[in-house]
Scaffold this motif. Sequence first.
Motif, PDB file in Angstrom:
ATOM      1  N   ALA A  74       1.227  20.216  10.891  1.00 14.42           N
ATOM      2  CA  ALA A  74       2.634  20.545  11.118  1.00 14.42           C
ATOM      3  C   ALA A  74       3.483  19.483  10.439  1.00 14.42           C
ATOM      4  O   ALA A  74       3.153  18.299  10.490  1.00 14.42           O
ATOM      5  CB  ALA A  74       2.945  20.584  12.611  1.00 14.42           C
ATOM      6  N   GLY A 120      -9.449  28.809   9.797  1.00 17.07           N
ATOM      7  CA  GLY A 120      -8.770  29.149  11.048  1.00 17.07           C
ATOM      8  C   GLY A 120      -7.696  28.145  11.434  1.00 17.07           C
ATOM      9  O   GLY A 120      -7.041  28.286  12.468  1.00 17.07           O
ATOM     10  N   GLN A 121      -7.493  27.137  10.607  1.00 18.37           N
ATOM     11  CA  GLN A 121      -6.439  26.169  10.901  1.00 18.37           C
ATOM     12  C   GLN A 121      -5.063  26.828  10.761  1.00 18.37           C
ATOM     13  O   GLN A 121      -4.902  27.741   9.948  1.00 18.37           O
ATOM     14  CB  GLN A 121      -6.510  24.977   9.928  1.00 18.37           C
ATOM     15  CG  GLN A 121      -7.874  24.322   9.846  1.00 18.37           C
ATOM     16  CD  GLN A 121      -8.689  24.862   8.674  1.00 18.37           C
ATOM     17  OE1 GLN A 121      -8.502  25.981   8.210  1.00 18.37           O
ATOM     18  NE2 GLN A 121      -9.615  24.056   8.200  1.00 18.37           N
ATOM     19  N   VAL A 122      -4.115  26.337  11.513  1.00 18.65           N
ATOM     20  CA  VAL A 122      -2.754  26.846  11.352  1.00 18.65           C
ATOM     21  C   VAL A 122      -1.865  25.768  10.732  1.00 18.65           C
ATOM     22  O   VAL A 122      -2.106  24.568  10.882  1.00 18.65           O
ATOM     23  CB  VAL A 122      -2.118  27.334  12.673  1.00 18.65           C
ATOM     24  CG1 VAL A 122      -2.874  28.541  13.224  1.00 18.65           C
ATOM     25  CG2 VAL A 122      -2.015  26.233  13.709  1.00 18.65           C
ATOM     26  N   GLY A 123      -0.872  26.233  10.031  1.00 16.35           N
ATOM     27  CA  GLY A 123       0.145  25.362   9.467  1.00 16.35           C
ATOM     28  C   GLY A 123       1.489  25.786  10.007  1.00 16.35           C
ATOM     29  O   GLY A 123       1.749  26.986  10.170  1.00 16.35           O
ATOM     30  N   SER A 124       2.310  24.821  10.336  1.00 18.05           N
ATOM     31  CA  SER A 124       3.628  25.102  10.899  1.00 18.05           C
ATOM     32  C   SER A 124       4.612  24.165  10.241  1.00 18.05           C
ATOM     33  O   SER A 124       4.513  22.944  10.408  1.00 18.05           O
ATOM     34  CB  SER A 124       3.564  24.870  12.412  1.00 18.05           C
ATOM     35  OG  SER A 124       4.799  25.167  13.023  1.00 18.05           O
ATOM     36  N   SER A 152       4.829  29.909   8.903  1.00 21.61           N
ATOM     37  CA  SER A 152       3.593  29.811   9.682  1.00 21.61           C
ATOM     38  C   SER A 152       2.449  30.231   8.777  1.00 21.61           C
ATOM     39  O   SER A 152       2.544  31.253   8.099  1.00 21.61           O
ATOM     40  CB  SER A 152       3.652  30.755  10.889  1.00 21.61           C
ATOM     41  OG  SER A 152       4.795  30.490  11.673  1.00 21.61           O
ATOM     42  N   MET A 153       1.413  29.464   8.796  1.00 19.99           N
ATOM     43  CA  MET A 153       0.290  29.719   7.884  1.00 19.99           C
ATOM     44  C   MET A 153      -1.028  29.721   8.612  1.00 19.99           C
ATOM     45  O   MET A 153      -1.170  29.077   9.648  1.00 19.99           O
ATOM     46  CB  MET A 153       0.248  28.610   6.827  1.00 19.99           C
ATOM     47  CG  MET A 153       1.395  28.644   5.842  1.00 19.99           C
ATOM     48  SD  MET A 153       1.452  27.130   4.827  1.00 19.99           S
ATOM     49  CE  MET A 153       2.516  26.161   5.895  1.00 19.99           C
ATOM     50  N   VAL A 154      -1.991  30.423   8.047  1.00 27.15           N
ATOM     51  CA  VAL A 154      -3.378  30.317   8.500  1.00 27.15           C
ATOM     52  C   VAL A 154      -4.236  30.014   7.291  1.00 27.15           C
ATOM     53  O   VAL A 154      -3.997  30.549   6.196  1.00 27.15           O
ATOM     54  CB  VAL A 154      -3.866  31.617   9.160  1.00 27.15           C
ATOM     55  CG1 VAL A 154      -5.323  31.482   9.585  1.00 27.15           C
ATOM     56  CG2 VAL A 154      -3.029  31.933  10.369  1.00 27.15           C
ATOM     57  N   ARG A 197      -7.566  21.223  12.849  1.00 30.24           N
ATOM     58  CA  ARG A 197      -7.149  22.497  13.444  1.00 30.24           C
ATOM     59  C   ARG A 197      -5.732  22.906  13.064  1.00 30.24           C
ATOM     60  O   ARG A 197      -5.424  24.098  13.050  1.00 30.24           O
ATOM     61  CB  ARG A 197      -7.216  22.400  14.973  1.00 30.24           C
ATOM     62  CG  ARG A 197      -8.591  22.107  15.522  1.00 30.24           C
ATOM     63  CD  ARG A 197      -9.598  23.167  15.132  1.00 30.24           C
ATOM     64  NE  ARG A 197     -10.793  23.075  15.966  1.00 30.24           N
ATOM     65  CZ  ARG A 197     -11.937  23.678  15.697  1.00 30.24           C
ATOM     66  NH1 ARG A 197     -12.057  24.399  14.594  1.00 30.24           N
ATOM     67  NH2 ARG A 197     -12.953  23.559  16.503  1.00 30.24           N
ATOM     68  N   ALA A 198      -4.888  21.937  12.823  1.00 30.48           N
ATOM     69  CA  ALA A 198      -3.489  22.271  12.527  1.00 30.48           C
ATOM     70  C   ALA A 198      -2.834  21.162  11.714  1.00 30.48           C
ATOM     71  O   ALA A 198      -3.192  19.991  11.830  1.00 30.48           O
ATOM     72  CB  ALA A 198      -2.706  22.487  13.824  1.00 30.48           C
TER      73      ALA A 198
END
Lengths: 326, 326
Positions: free
Chosen positions: B150, B220-224, B214-216, B147-148
């Motif tokens: 970071a 639907g995963q996010v990157g931070s 910040s990425m998508v 999901r993410a």
Amino acid sequence: MRDVINWGILGAGNIAGALVEGIREAGGRVAAVGSRDAERAAVFAGRFDIPASYGSYEDLLGDDGVDAVYVATTNELHHRNTLDAISAGKAVLCEKPFALNAHQGEEMRAAAQSAGVFVMEAMWMRFIPATVALLQMVERGDLGEIRAVAADFSFQANAGPEHRLVDPALGGGALLDLGLYPISLAMLLLGEPTAISAQASIGPSGVDEQVAASMVFPGGQVGSIYASFLADSPVEAHVVGTEGRAWVRSRFHNSERLDVVAPDGSVTVHEYPLAGNGYRFEVAEVHRALLAGETESSLRPLADTLSVMEVLDGIRAQIGVRYPGE
Amino acid sequence: MRDVINWGILGAGNIAGALVEGIREAGGRVAAVGSRDAERAAVFAGRFDIPASYGSYEDLLGDDGVDAVYVATTNELHHRNTLDAISAGKAVLCEKPFALNAHQGEEMRAAAQSAGVFVMEAMWMRFIPATVALLQMVERGDLGEIRAVAADFSFQANAGPEHRLVDPALGGGALLDLGLYPISLAMLLLGEPTAISAQASIGPSGVDEQVAASMVFPGGQVGSIYASFLADSPVEAHVVGTEGRAWVRSRFHNSERLDVVAPDGSVTVHEYPLAGNGYRFEVAEVHRALLAGETESSLRPLADTLSVMEVLDGIRAQIGVRYPGE
């Protein structure tokens, strides 16, 4: 105002129950609970040994024995409930998010100021001893100049289509319920950001299931946060300074520990045991302010709350999340 | 191609020295070093017991005893040095950032393909055993659905005005030297982002001293991520999945450890000791590919490198950092 503050609980959900304990540990009295469902209110009153229960918010607000109201309803009701409580002359501790947007928040502040009634956002993180210590540490310069704040707040909610977290009509979305914590922490430490960029993953109901934001602050510091209700993230915060960094262990918003890492890599652990209900610290601040005749908390003034609401509005504009009526 | 690969080191800085050890641990031979400064090359050759040294890159590339070149110059030279090495028929391992921008990178790939010469970005993180294990863990689904991601990469460089990190002419800035690691990790795990937003703090010389993005991603995963050369951050990565999360300890790009946190909070520590020079893994991949007659690494193909360059270009456009000639 009496020496012992008499509280009315507006809403009868899980968070309301948690606050009842916090109020009592802080020396307050829980006088009544009100819910739109009389039976639900009565069950709650029985469970927590509360003398009175009401089947409407209006009836609760009409109880002369209630000095202060804790607004524990779903997000979309905070605005209406707080305005009504102010009209009834009750002090208000309003669960976060304080409102759906800054416009609502401004109305709430204006009403409170006009009526001379105390109103505070229930940003309990602000009053947790580890947070207070962190702020002092930063203020004293123990970490040197702060360069970055990074934090995350995600948990696996397994939110089915009926869950409030995914319902736009109830002010759902990861940002308002979860993202608000890391953003509030960054802003407590660094002030208002000069610029923010965000990305999100929008679920089928139209709310943000995941959100990540990048910020810059007036001193050139960066903020890096993300929030989600799709999986369990570390829920930690890192405050990075030129002379050390603080690692706020999970969950950072009510942590009992700060690990300070010096430039040489050595770690000093500071412990701040909650030793009871973590909500009692914010309640104690309400008590203090009310007994001192103040209409805002100096530790969590409404200006701070509204700054955060403006940031949340800005992020929602970028990620395309709007609530009904906006 | 011989059974033992003979390397030429193009550039004589710190990173070059580190690679010499890595090449030897991977079973290669360091045949020569070339620098624009003959004395510097000779000192380097003496220090590392290298048979030949040259006072120009051209002379190094003219050495028939050299099979492969490690490009260890400053960022702005990677493009030119790599093109010249390809022209000379040498295989290339090019230090990151591969180029200043995607356009340069495309030229380098086209030249390599046209000449049938092996070229690979020196993204050593990709070959570190802990990274390989993390990728396998994710591929097997051990962490559920991701999901993410970071990650952060910051250190206190105390970069004076002469330092390459702050010089736009040398491709300075936190993004290209440091931010590239967390971005490359997120992209290794999640592919190309569908959207990115970034904020940065720009220093007096015009490069980014700090950057947050910040990425998508398609799922639907996010990157931070954030990166800075102004202070020491944790330099860790978190890969958040629905059935657990992996915490890659500092420094995540050459970590020796993955802590996997299960949904019940239990932690399983997996150790991947480097047991030697961390660069030897990428060198071993070059050796393997060259001896197999391949012109790209299947583990770090140029397509992956160029995808990252495009992301870096996009972030720089947002934060307003341009290099001379762009």
